[in-house]
Design an enzyme around this catalytic site. Structure first.
Site, PDB file in Angstrom:
ATOM      1  N   GLU A   1      53.337  -5.653  17.754  1.00  5.91           N
ATOM      2  CA  GLU A   1      53.344  -6.967  17.679  1.00  5.91           C
ATOM      3  C   GLU A   1      51.989  -7.506  18.217  1.00  5.91           C
ATOM      4  O   GLU A   1      52.010  -8.834  18.300  1.00  5.91           O
ATOM      5  CB  GLU A   1      54.448  -7.884  17.552  1.00  5.91           C
ATOM      6  CG  GLU A   1      55.441  -7.324  16.633  1.00  5.91           C
ATOM      7  CD  GLU A   1      55.455  -7.398  15.023  1.00  5.91           C
ATOM      8  OE1 GLU A   1      54.430  -7.925  14.769  1.00  5.91           O
ATOM      9  OE2 GLU A   1      56.473  -7.246  14.650  1.00  5.91           O
TER      10      GLU A   1
ATOM     11  N   HIS B   1      58.410 -13.004  22.145  1.00  5.64           N
ATOM     12  CA  HIS B   1      59.169 -12.822  20.818  1.00  5.64           C
ATOM     13  C   HIS B   1      60.375 -12.076  21.031  1.00  5.64           C
ATOM     14  O   HIS B   1      60.298 -11.105  21.893  1.00  5.64           O
ATOM     15  CB  HIS B   1      58.197 -12.012  19.857  1.00  5.64           C
ATOM     16  CG  HIS B   1      58.692 -11.361  18.492  1.00  5.64           C
ATOM     17  ND1 HIS B   1      59.206 -12.025  17.787  1.00  5.64           N
ATOM     18  CD2 HIS B   1      58.968  -9.991  18.435  1.00  5.64           C
ATOM     19  CE1 HIS B   1      59.744 -11.295  16.722  1.00  5.64           C
ATOM     20  NE2 HIS B   1      59.680  -9.817  17.407  1.00  5.64           N
TER      21      HIS B   1
ATOM     22  N   HIS C   1      64.507 -10.916  19.020  1.00  5.16           N
ATOM     23  CA  HIS C   1      65.341 -10.940  17.902  1.00  5.16           C
ATOM     24  C   HIS C   1      66.676 -11.451  18.227  1.00  5.16           C
ATOM     25  O   HIS C   1      67.594 -10.900  18.265  1.00  5.16           O
ATOM     26  CB  HIS C   1      65.469  -9.550  17.247  1.00  5.16           C
ATOM     27  CG  HIS C   1      64.205  -8.814  16.644  1.00  5.16           C
ATOM     28  ND1 HIS C   1      64.340  -7.359  16.295  1.00  5.16           N
ATOM     29  CD2 HIS C   1      62.898  -9.220  16.931  1.00  5.16           C
ATOM     30  CE1 HIS C   1      63.044  -7.209  15.805  1.00  5.16           C
ATOM     31  NE2 HIS C   1      62.241  -8.279  16.183  1.00  5.16           N
TER      32      HIS C   1
ATOM     33  N   TYR D   1      69.252 -33.691  18.771  1.00  2.50           N
ATOM     34  CA  TYR D   1      67.850 -33.974  19.349  1.00  2.50           C
ATOM     35  C   TYR D   1      67.050 -32.873  20.204  1.00  2.50           C
ATOM     36  O   TYR D   1      65.774 -33.155  20.088  1.00  2.50           O
ATOM     37  CB  TYR D   1      68.010 -35.239  20.247  1.00  2.50           C
ATOM     38  CG  TYR D   1      68.432 -35.164  21.670  1.00  2.50           C
ATOM     39  CD1 TYR D   1      69.943 -34.933  21.896  1.00  2.50           C
ATOM     40  CD2 TYR D   1      67.463 -34.773  22.572  1.00  2.50           C
ATOM     41  CE1 TYR D   1      70.234 -34.609  23.313  1.00  2.50           C
ATOM     42  CE2 TYR D   1      67.966 -34.443  23.965  1.00  2.50           C
ATOM     43  CZ  TYR D   1      69.242 -34.431  24.130  1.00  2.50           C
ATOM     44  OH  TYR D   1      69.569 -34.175  25.607  1.00  2.50           O
TER      45      TYR D   1
ATOM     46  N   HIS E   1      63.424 -11.757  10.522  1.00  2.00           N
ATOM     47  CA  HIS E   1      62.852 -11.059  11.626  1.00  2.00           C
ATOM     48  C   HIS E   1      63.288 -11.587  13.077  1.00  2.00           C
ATOM     49  O   HIS E   1      64.355 -10.748  13.700  1.00  2.00           O
ATOM     50  CB  HIS E   1      61.340 -11.022  11.354  1.00  2.00           C
ATOM     51  CG  HIS E   1      60.814 -10.370  12.457  1.00  2.00           C
ATOM     52  ND1 HIS E   1      59.506  -9.751  12.242  1.00  2.00           N
ATOM     53  CD2 HIS E   1      61.115  -9.960  13.531  1.00  2.00           C
ATOM     54  CE1 HIS E   1      59.092  -9.113  13.428  1.00  2.00           C
ATOM     55  NE2 HIS E   1      60.028  -9.231  14.235  1.00  2.00           N
TER      56      HIS E   1
ATOM     57  N   TYR F   1      55.842 -34.814  31.973  1.00  2.00           N
ATOM     58  CA  TYR F   1      54.588 -35.241  33.002  1.00  2.00           C
ATOM     59  C   TYR F   1      55.148 -35.605  34.311  1.00  2.00           C
ATOM     60  O   TYR F   1      54.584 -36.317  34.924  1.00  2.00           O
ATOM     61  CB  TYR F   1      53.645 -36.118  32.175  1.00  2.00           C
ATOM     62  CG  TYR F   1      52.850 -35.556  31.233  1.00  2.00           C
ATOM     63  CD1 TYR F   1      51.523 -35.009  31.625  1.00  2.00           C
ATOM     64  CD2 TYR F   1      53.148 -35.765  29.906  1.00  2.00           C
ATOM     65  CE1 TYR F   1      50.848 -34.265  30.840  1.00  2.00           C
ATOM     66  CE2 TYR F   1      52.281 -35.116  28.963  1.00  2.00           C
ATOM     67  CZ  TYR F   1      50.865 -34.421  29.543  1.00  2.00           C
ATOM     68  OH  TYR F   1      50.284 -33.844  28.741  1.00  2.00           O
TER      69      TYR F   1
HETATM   70 ZN   LIG Z   1      60.146  -8.302  16.101  1.00  2.00          ZN
END
Ligand SMILES: [Zn+2]
Length: 255
Positions: A77, A96, A98, A117, A159, A214
């Site tokens: 990826e 990333h 799963h 929220y 995915h 902040y």
């Molecule tokens: Zn993946």
């Protein structure tokens, strides 16, 4: 851009990957992680190497031109890591995975609405779900970039999820928040589609979150008591004390 050395980034990257395993958001070797190194390069996890075996020297160094250095192949990826880092100067880390509940929603192409929220942590009223495209392709990278517009996280159709951050800790925190929200949403759906907070309220939520990021307290309109350090509170008492003579004067008048 991060000020850490490459060696420090490699160490922190391995530690973050192990935390991805420890928090349960990673499934086998499915997850991947990247960090901006400088204007021309980024670091990315290698392909198919379990995180518990990974060492700092296993991390791959890639150019934004697609060239790489290191003893493995970069994550399959790498394209969306490269494209997101290139398009988003506001963040330095792309995570990333799963994770179970985010992916549960993603297999139904269901975005996360403002049913809670905390959906605002990704910067908008929803956490979008990118359209499906084959893993490792430019089409997936394009779909992810679109879903991430003005957002720090998105789901990937059939995915998984992507979470962004200024540093490893921020991206890891957000990925876990996305997973928690997804779990709550899946649970809430058992009783039917939950109501959502309207855009005006989500605007207030996002502004509160922005202020807190902040280091300020969430106090947009002065409608509430303001939590304050004790030293500052003394100042407030002095203001109250100054009013006393007025009250005494009124009392004398009445007398
Ligand atoms: Zn993946």
């Amino acid at each position: 851009m991060t000020k850490l050395t490459e060696a420090a980034l490699r160490r922190d990257m391995v530690a973050t990957c192990r935390q991805m395993n420890a928090t349960g958001i990673n499934q086998g070797t499915a997850g991947n992680l990247s960090v901006r190194l400088d204007a021309e390069h980024f670091l990315v996890t290698p392909s198919s190497l379990p995180y518990d075996k990974m060492q700092p020297a296993d991390i791959m160094k890639m150019g934004f031109d697609g060239t790489y250095e290191g003893k493995h192949h970069p994550s399959s990826e790498w394209r969306f890591h490269r494209d997101i880092l290139r398009a988003r100067p506001d963040i330095d880390v792309v995570l990333h995975c799963h994770s179970m509940y985010a992916t549960t929603l993603a297999v139904h192409h269901k975005p996360i609405p403002s049913f809670h929220y905390m959906t605002g942590v990704a910067g908008g009223t929803t956490i979008r779900c990118a359209r499906y495209a084959t893993f490792g392709t430019q089409a997936l990278s394009d779909a992810a970039l679109e879903a991430l517009e003005d957002r720090l996280a998105c789901l990937l159709g059939q995915h998984g999820q992507i979470s962004l951050g200024r540093d490893f800790a921020a991206a890891l925190w957000l990925a876990n928040e996305v997973e928690t929200l997804s779990r709550m949403y899946v649970q809430a759906l058992v009783l039917g589609e939950p109501p959502v907070l309207d855009d005006a309220e989500m605007g207030r939520v996002i502004e509160q979150m922005r202020r807190m990021s902040y280091g300020q307290m969430p106090e947009p309109d002065g409608a509430n008591d303001v939590a304050r350090p004790k030293a500052a509170a003394k100042g407030v008492r002095r203001v109250v004390a100054k009013r006393k003579p007025v009250a005494k004067a009124k009392a004398r008048k009445r007398a």
